[in-house]
Write a protein that holds these residues in place. Structure first.
Motif, PDB file in Angstrom:
ATOM      1  N   ALA A  19      43.521  -1.714 -31.627  1.00 36.11           N
ATOM      2  CA  ALA A  19      42.155  -1.574 -32.142  1.00 36.11           C
ATOM      3  C   ALA A  19      41.840  -2.679 -33.150  1.00 36.11           C
ATOM      4  O   ALA A  19      40.753  -3.269 -33.125  1.00 36.11           O
ATOM      5  CB  ALA A  19      41.984  -0.198 -32.787  1.00 36.11           C
ATOM      6  N   VAL A  20      42.780  -2.963 -34.054  1.00 26.90           N
ATOM      7  CA  VAL A  20      42.564  -4.031 -35.035  1.00 26.90           C
ATOM      8  C   VAL A  20      42.500  -5.383 -34.325  1.00 26.90           C
ATOM      9  O   VAL A  20      41.671  -6.243 -34.661  1.00 26.90           O
ATOM     10  CB  VAL A  20      43.688  -4.032 -36.092  1.00 26.90           C
ATOM     11  N   LEU A  21      43.346  -5.556 -33.325  1.00 26.96           N
ATOM     12  CA  LEU A  21      43.364  -6.801 -32.550  1.00 26.96           C
ATOM     13  C   LEU A  21      42.024  -7.033 -31.860  1.00 26.96           C
ATOM     14  O   LEU A  21      41.454  -8.134 -31.904  1.00 26.96           O
ATOM     15  CB  LEU A  21      44.494  -6.729 -31.525  1.00 26.96           C
ATOM     16  N   ASP A  22      41.502  -5.986 -31.228  1.00 27.30           N
ATOM     17  CA  ASP A  22      40.210  -6.087 -30.538  1.00 27.30           C
ATOM     18  C   ASP A  22      39.081  -6.413 -31.510  1.00 27.30           C
ATOM     19  O   ASP A  22      38.173  -7.194 -31.200  1.00 27.30           O
ATOM     20  CB  ASP A  22      39.908  -4.781 -29.802  1.00 27.30           C
ATOM     21  N   ALA A  23      39.130  -5.801 -32.684  1.00 30.63           N
ATOM     22  CA  ALA A  23      38.090  -6.054 -33.684  1.00 30.63           C
ATOM     23  C   ALA A  23      38.128  -7.504 -34.157  1.00 30.63           C
ATOM     24  O   ALA A  23      37.077  -8.152 -34.295  1.00 30.63           O
ATOM     25  CB  ALA A  23      38.266  -5.112 -34.868  1.00 30.63           C
ATOM     26  N   MET A  24      39.312  -8.034 -34.396  1.00 33.53           N
ATOM     27  CA  MET A  24      39.442  -9.421 -34.830  1.00 33.53           C
ATOM     28  C   MET A  24      38.922 -10.393 -33.774  1.00 33.53           C
ATOM     29  O   MET A  24      38.326 -11.419 -34.097  1.00 33.53           O
ATOM     30  CB  MET A  24      40.915  -9.733 -35.142  1.00 33.53           C
ATOM     31  N   GLU A  25      39.140 -10.061 -32.510  1.00 30.85           N
ATOM     32  CA  GLU A  25      38.684 -10.926 -31.419  1.00 30.85           C
ATOM     33  C   GLU A  25      37.165 -10.840 -31.240  1.00 30.85           C
ATOM     34  O   GLU A  25      36.508 -11.829 -30.906  1.00 30.85           O
ATOM     35  CB  GLU A  25      39.382 -10.534 -30.118  1.00 30.85           C
TER      36      GLU A  25
END
Length: 329
Positions: A19-25
Motif C-alpha cells: 500500500a505504501v509502495l503504491d502510494a509513493m508511485e
C-alpha cells in the motif's frame, strides 16, 4: 519500484508495504507522510498511521526511499532514483528534481576528501558537555534524525515523534523517566555504560511496538581479571567506579556511583530559606556476572537513583528510579 525491489532488499511482501509502495508511485512530486496516509486510506481505511510511518522508516533504512526536509521542517519522501539534486521554493514549498552530472562529480570528489568518520560511543568523552557531566542522551542528539528537547535538556525526539514515544532500556529494564533535575541531566552515568544501540526505524520485534525509537543501553560487565577504580570530580558532581573479579576469569562485579553536591553550598547562604533548600541527585549502578561454563552465564544488574529538589517550604520534589534485571545466557 515494485515488489521485486522489496525482496531484493530482504523485506517480506505485506499488504501494508504494498500500500505504501503504491502510494509513493501514484503521488506526483515529493509527498508528505500525511499525503501518503490520505491516499492509502481511500482503499485501506484500517491501516494504522503508526504502521505507515514505520513502513516509511523501514524503506529509508533499506535505501528504497529518501527523505527531503524543507526549511519549515516539513518532511517529504521520494523513491530513490538516479542521482539528482533539489530546487526548493521557500514560498510555495515546491520541490523540483535537478539533474547535473558535473555537480554530482564535484560533490563526490569533495566529500571523498572531507570524509567524516562515523560516530562511536567512545567519542562521548570528546563531546562538549553541560557543567562537565558527560551525557549519553545529549550525545545522541547529534545523530541524524534525532532532535533535542531544548538547550541543556536531555529529552530527545526522533524523526518527528514525541518524547514519550521512545523506549529506553537499561540492561533490558524499561526506564520511564530518564532524567535528573527536571531534564537537565540523564540518569545514565557514562562510566557505567558499555554500549548503546539506537533504532530509529525497522525496530526488531523483540522490543515490542514503539512508534518513534528504541534506545538499548548495556552496562559494563566488570573486569574479571584485575581490580580497577575510576573516578572524577566535576563542577557539580563527583563519581566513582569500582570493578574487579569475584572469582578470576569466572565472575566479576561493577559498581558505580555519582552524586551532586550543590546542596552543600546552599548551607553557606545567609538566607534561611536558601539554607533549608534541597538540590541534589544521585545514581548507583551495579552489576555482577558468573560464568558457569562456555554456554551458561548468569547476569544480575540494578540501577537506583533519586532526585531531591526543594526551596524552603514553598515546594519540594522528591522521587527516584529503580530497575533490576536477572538474565541467564
Amino acid at each position: 519500484m515494485d515488489t521485486n525491489d522489496l525482496v531484493k532488499h530482504g523485506l517480506k511482501i505485506t499488504p501494508q508495504r504494498i500500500a505504501v509502495l503504491d502510494a509513493m508511485e501514484a503521488i506526483d512530486g515529493h509527498p508528505t507522510a500525511e499525503n501518503i496516509i490520505d491516499f492509502i486510506r481511500r482503499n485501506h481505511p484500517n491501516i494504522a498511521v503508526g504502521t505507515v510511518y514505520k513502513t516509511l522508516e523501514t524503506f529509508i533504512d533499506k535505501g528504497l526511499i529518501i527523505k527531503v526536509k524543507t526549511d519549515k521542517d516539513v518532511m517529504r519522501y521520494e523513491i530513490v532514483a538516479q542521482n539528482h539534486h533539489h530546487l526548493y521554493c521557500a514560498e510555495s514549498e515546491r520541490i523540483e528534481d535537478f539533474y547535473d552530472d558535473e555537480i554530482n562529480a564535484l560533490l563526490s570528489n569533495y566529500f571523498a576528501k572531507k570524509k567524516i568518520p562515523n560516530f562511536t560511543i567512545e567519542e562521548i568523552k570528546n563531546v562538549p558537555v553541560l557543567f562537565g557531566e558527560r551525557d549519553i542522551l545529549k550525545t545522541i542528539q547529534m545523530l541524524p534524525g534525532v532532535g533535542k528537547g531544548g538547550e541543556g535538556s536531555s529529552n530527545f525526539y526522533v524523526r518527528g515523534g514525541g518524547g514519550d514515544q521512545n523506549l529506553i532500556l537499561l540492561d533490558e529494564a524499561t526506564v520511564y523517566n530518564a532524567s535528573h533535575l527536571l531534564g537537565f541531566f540523564s540518569t545514565f552515568n557514562s562510566d557505567a555504560i558499555k554500549d548503546v544501540e539506537l533504532f530509529k526505524g525497522g525496530i526488531p520485534a523483540q522490543y515490542g511496538g514503539r512508534i518513534s525509537s528504541v534506545m538499548d543501553i548495556h552496562m559494563i560487565d566488570g573486569n574479571n581479571k584485575n581490580f580497577a577504580a575510576e573516578g572524577g570530580i566535576g563542577l557539580i558532581a563527583s563519581r566513582l567506579k569500582l570493578e574487579g573479579p569475584i572469582e578470576k576469569d569466572k565472575s566479576s562485579f561493577m559498581i558505580s556511583g555519582r552524586r551532586t553536591y550543590a546542596d552543600v553550598f546552599l548551607k553557606a547562604s545567609s538566607n534561611e530559606t536558601v539554607k533549608d533548600s534541597k538540590l541534589y541527585f544521585y545514581d548507583l549502578n551495579a552489576k555482577i556476572n558468573y560464568r558457569f561454563n562456555e554456554r551458561n552465564t548468569l547476569y544480575a544488574s540494578g540501577y537506583f537513583g533519586k532526585d531531591d529538589l526543594g526551596y524552603g517550604d514553598l515546594f519540594s520534589f522528591d522521587w527516584g528510579n529503580a530497575t533490576a534485571t536477572v538474565r541467564w545466557n
